[in-house]
Design an enzyme around this catalytic site. Structure first.
Site, short mmCIF file in Angstrom:
data_model
loop_
_atom_site.label_atom_id
_atom_site.label_comp_id
_atom_site.label_asym_id
_atom_site.label_seq_id
_atom_site.Cartn_x
_atom_site.Cartn_y
_atom_site.Cartn_z
N CYS A 345 0.80 -1.24 0.00
CA CYS A 345 0.00 0.00 0.00
C CYS A 345 0.83 1.29 0.00
O CYS A 345 0.59 2.17 -0.83
CB CYS A 345 -0.99 0.03 1.16
SG CYS A 345 -1.44 -1.56 1.85
N ARG A 374 6.40 -11.54 5.37
CA ARG A 374 5.82 -11.41 6.70
C ARG A 374 6.46 -12.41 7.65
O ARG A 374 6.65 -13.58 7.30
CB ARG A 374 4.31 -11.61 6.64
CG ARG A 374 3.66 -10.49 5.85
CD ARG A 374 2.19 -10.67 5.68
NE ARG A 374 1.68 -9.59 4.84
CZ ARG A 374 0.44 -9.52 4.39
NH1 ARG A 374 -0.42 -10.46 4.72
NH2 ARG A 374 0.06 -8.51 3.64
N GLN A 392 0.98 -10.81 -3.67
CA GLN A 392 -0.44 -10.45 -3.68
C GLN A 392 -0.83 -9.95 -5.06
O GLN A 392 -0.03 -9.28 -5.71
CB GLN A 392 -0.70 -9.32 -2.68
CG GLN A 392 -0.43 -9.70 -1.24
CD GLN A 392 -0.67 -8.51 -0.34
OE1 GLN A 392 -0.05 -7.47 -0.51
NE2 GLN A 392 -1.56 -8.67 0.63
N ASP A 394 -2.42 -7.35 -5.80
CA ASP A 394 -2.83 -6.21 -4.99
C ASP A 394 -3.27 -5.06 -5.87
O ASP A 394 -2.74 -4.89 -6.97
CB ASP A 394 -1.61 -5.77 -4.15
CG ASP A 394 -2.02 -5.15 -2.84
OD1 ASP A 394 -3.24 -5.01 -2.60
OD2 ASP A 394 -1.12 -4.80 -2.06
N HIS A 396 -4.83 -0.78 -5.46
CA HIS A 396 -5.33 0.33 -4.66
C HIS A 396 -6.02 1.31 -5.57
O HIS A 396 -5.49 1.67 -6.62
CB HIS A 396 -4.20 0.99 -3.88
CG HIS A 396 -3.60 0.05 -2.88
ND1 HIS A 396 -2.52 -0.75 -3.17
CD2 HIS A 396 -3.98 -0.26 -1.61
CE1 HIS A 396 -2.25 -1.51 -2.11
NE2 HIS A 396 -3.11 -1.24 -1.15
N LYS A 480 -15.11 -3.51 5.38
CA LYS A 480 -14.64 -4.28 4.22
C LYS A 480 -15.65 -5.34 3.82
O LYS A 480 -16.52 -5.71 4.60
CB LYS A 480 -13.31 -4.94 4.53
CG LYS A 480 -13.40 -5.93 5.68
CD LYS A 480 -12.12 -6.72 5.88
CE LYS A 480 -12.25 -7.62 7.09
NZ LYS A 480 -11.21 -8.59 7.26
N HIS A 526 -8.41 -0.70 -0.80
CA HIS A 526 -7.47 -1.80 -1.04
C HIS A 526 -8.30 -2.96 -1.57
O HIS A 526 -9.37 -3.22 -1.04
CB HIS A 526 -6.82 -2.33 0.23
CG HIS A 526 -6.22 -1.33 1.13
ND1 HIS A 526 -4.87 -1.28 1.35
CD2 HIS A 526 -6.77 -0.37 1.91
CE1 HIS A 526 -4.60 -0.33 2.23
NE2 HIS A 526 -5.74 0.24 2.58
ZN LIG Z 1 -3.30 -2.20 0.61
#
Ligand SMILES: [Zn+2]
Ligand SMILES: [Zn+2]
Length: 655
Positions: A345, A374, A392, A394, A396, A480, A526
């Site tokens: 992010c 992680r 991910q 991912d 945004h 979410k 996200h």
């Molecule tokens: Zn994010």
């Protein structure tokens, strides 16, 4: 004698003479319900059936906790965890107990208890412990609660040489502490309950496995053994679950990953780190091609960002404050500290902030197949499902409040299309919002939360998607939507998340210039559809049981000559199909054709082309499909067309 007014939820009411327990009150109110109840809620608070009603709280609303409900299952499984602890104490006096919660969302287990036994337990101990549990269950021993002063509780557990429990009581206990006995067994526990009234209520349970665990999940704390088990309300349910589990074991992605040579984890390189082998890599490339194609069609910009950043960034983002324990330690270079990224992010925010934005630039959608790391504890790692390095899918989205509805809708449609392509049918949607816990901290104003929730609900309603609203499940920075899908054997997997964020735009002072020529804070969303490539890959392996649809299959066609005489023709067939974009493997070994077919079948190759003299003479191929068997002889051209059509349409079956 005082009287208490009680009201059964969705039922009758009565006036009862005090003192009276919940069980007695239920008997007066509804005999059937009284028989079924495992515990109850009295004016919202969970209590045991043996709880004596407090006349001062009059009138009292009683809601039974019934079997076949989520709450009922929790009480049942948690009580079974206590039964397990009682059996272990009975068999291994001196065992120290850790914690023993119910697990409701883990498809593999139903509860566990962490113990330190006088000698390490082995798998061979599990049936013995289970047998002792059955013995205790049969005796219908009561679960009895006592409220005692903290000091007394501490001395009880000191005497029992249970320092871990003392630590828990010290940290979590109030002035008065609730302890539970299973009368007639050596078991005492510090616990809030509630539990079933007696062990006779526990009939369908099974111990499943042993694993290592750390006290408090902290690797610097004492090492314990975690005994996993599960429990259901009936033997039929347990049997059905065990059967599903057996099927799941056959599909276990770790086993299939090895057998099909898809991926590996090499402990000598580090736990939780995935090595994608060429065959797994071929599948990943198809997944990535699919998602990248969709991203550009749907107006996302593909970005690539670094794997590390200066530590300051993580202070600004709040990760140092809220997420540090999941991040790898900082590293130093030229007097500056860096951290490897656990999330993408802040990097996408960096791109947003690289220039001034106007409302005319919005929405901005950045997508990245972003690899993050992680620091997951080794005890929690599990194949592809829980790893330390993950990529991910991912994205945004930065937009104005007006645009939010359409953006959410876009995410939901994208996710639904994606599920369809991979063959998932049943989708369950949860909407996670704030709870009323006064201790919990939430970013953003009430107005923000209200608007965000309304946008999420409206998007779901627009598409007619039923959803469950879950209070208290939102993270602190916004509500979410979570989407779970059902796989081929009925297990649910949490994959997609669409998440509002009030926090990062504020922390990074994001802006766009509005129509009014003034700066405004954009809304940030996200979203990840697969979740991570690794985990989704694991789910896919199990969903397909390793038999990937043609477009994903690492080897799509196996070319199998019957005799060496046709090897040359086989090579020509292989070359032609490769030129048509298919993944082909030739088996030119001098083996019987039966062995070659069996081999390809074991590797779950969708199509096998069996080639003999006749096929060579006529320029044909004899086609076998892995599930349908013999499909007959066709021209090479026809087969190529058929295969290409199946790949291009991402067909789920080869019919
Ligand atoms: Zn994010
Ligand atoms: Zn308990």
């Amino acid at each position: 004698m005082s009287e208490i007014n009680v009201q059964l939820k969705n039922g009758g009411s009565a006036q009862l003479a005090a003192p009276v327990t919940v069980a007695e009150a239920l008997k007066q109110l509804d005999r059937v319900v009284a028989k079924q109840a495992l515990a109850a809620r009295v004016n919202g608070a969970e209590v045991d059936l043996a709880f004596t009603l407090d006349p001062s709280g009059d009138p009292l609303n009683i809601e039974p906790v019934l079997p076949e409900t989520r709450e009922g299952l929790e009480v049942l499984r948690h009580s079974t965890a206590h039964l397990l602890a009682a059996a272990v104490l009975d068999l291994f006096p001196g065992t120290q107990l850790g914690i023993g919660p119910a697990l409701l969302d883990d498809p593999r287990y139903g509860f566990f208890y962490d113990v330190i036994a006088p000698r390490p337990l082995t798998d061979a101990d599990l049936p013995v412990i289970e047998k002792r549990m059955r013995g205790i269950a049969k005796r219908s021993l009561p679960y009895r609660r006592e409220e005692i002063p903290k000091a007394n509780a501490l001395s009880i557990f000191q005497e029992r040489a249970e320092p871990l429990k003392c630590q828990l009581i010290d940290e979590k206990g109030g002035e008065m502490v609730s302890v539970y006995y299973i009368d007639g067994s050596p078991f005492i526990d510090f616990c809030l309950g509630p539990h079933v009234p007696h062990t006779g209520k526990l009939r369908a349970f099974k111990l499943l496995s042993l694993a290592g665990a750390y006290w408090m999940g902290d690797a610097t704390q004492p090492q314990m053994q975690r005994i996993y088990g599960t429990a259901f309300f009936s033997q039929e349910e347990l049997d059905a679950w065990l059967k599903q589990r057996e099927e799941a074991e056959k599909r276990d992605h770790r086993r299939l990953g090895r057998e099909l040579d898809l991926f590996s984890i090499q402990e000598q390189y580090g736990q939780g780190l995935i090595f994608w082998h060429p065959k797994g890599g071929a599948i990943r490339k198809e997944m990535e091609d699919y998602i990248r194609g969709q991203l550009s069609e749907r107006g996302y910009g593909l970005v690539f960002t670094p794997h590390i950043a200066k530590r300051e960034l993580w202070f600004t983002s709040g990760h140092e404050e809220n997420y540090a324990s999941s991040m790898f330690s900082p590293m130093e270079f030229e007097g500056q500290e860096f951290r490897i990224k656990p999330m993408n992010c802040p990097f996408h925010i960096g791109i947003y902030k690289s220039t001034q934005r106007s409302y005319r630039d919005l929405p901005i959608r950045y997508a990245e197949l972003g690899t993050v790391y992680r620091a997951e504890l080794s005890g929690t790692l599990h194949g592809l499902a829980r790893v330390r390095g993950l990529t991910q899918d991912d994205a945004h989205i930065f937009c104005t409040p007006k645009m939010v509805g359409d953006e959410i809708l876009g995410c939901i449609d994208f996710a639904r299309d994606m599920f369809k392509v991979f063959g998932f049918k049943d989708i369950k949607v949860e909407l996670s919002v704030r709870g009323n816990d006064p201790e919990a901290h939430y970013d953003g104003s009430d107005e923000d939360w209200g608007r965000a929730e309304a946008a999420l609900v409206q998007a779901l309603n627009t598409r007619g998607i039923p959803h469950q609203r879950v209070e208290g499940e939102a993270v602190f920075y916004g509500p979410k939507i979570d989407m779970r899908v059902e796989d081929a054997i009925g297990r649910m997997w949490q994959l997609t998340t669409v998440q509002f964020d009030f926090n990062l735009p504020r922390r990074f002072q994001l802006e766009y210039i509005g129509e009014d020529n003034k700066p405004h804070q954009p809304i940030m969303i996200h979203r990840a559809l697969f979740g991570s490539m690794e985990r989704f890959f694991g789910v896919l392996i199990e969903h397909y049981a390793g038999a990937f649809p043609l477009w994903l299959a690492p080897v799509q066609v196996a070319v199998l000559p019957i005799t060496d005489r046709v090897n040359e023709y086989a090579e020509k067939v292989g070359a032609e199909l490769r030129a048509a974009g298919l993944r082909v493997e030739l088996n030119l070994r001098s083996e019987k054709i039966g062995a070659k077919i069996r081999d390809a079948q074991l590797q779950k190759v969708p199509f096998m082309l069996v080639l003999g003299d006749r096929e060579m003479e006529r320029g044909e191929v004899a086609v076998r499909e892995r599930a349908q068997g013999d499909l007959g002889v066709m021209s090479l051209e026809d087969f190529e067309l058929k295969a290409r059509r199946l790949v291009e349409t991402r067909a789920l079956t080869n019919v």
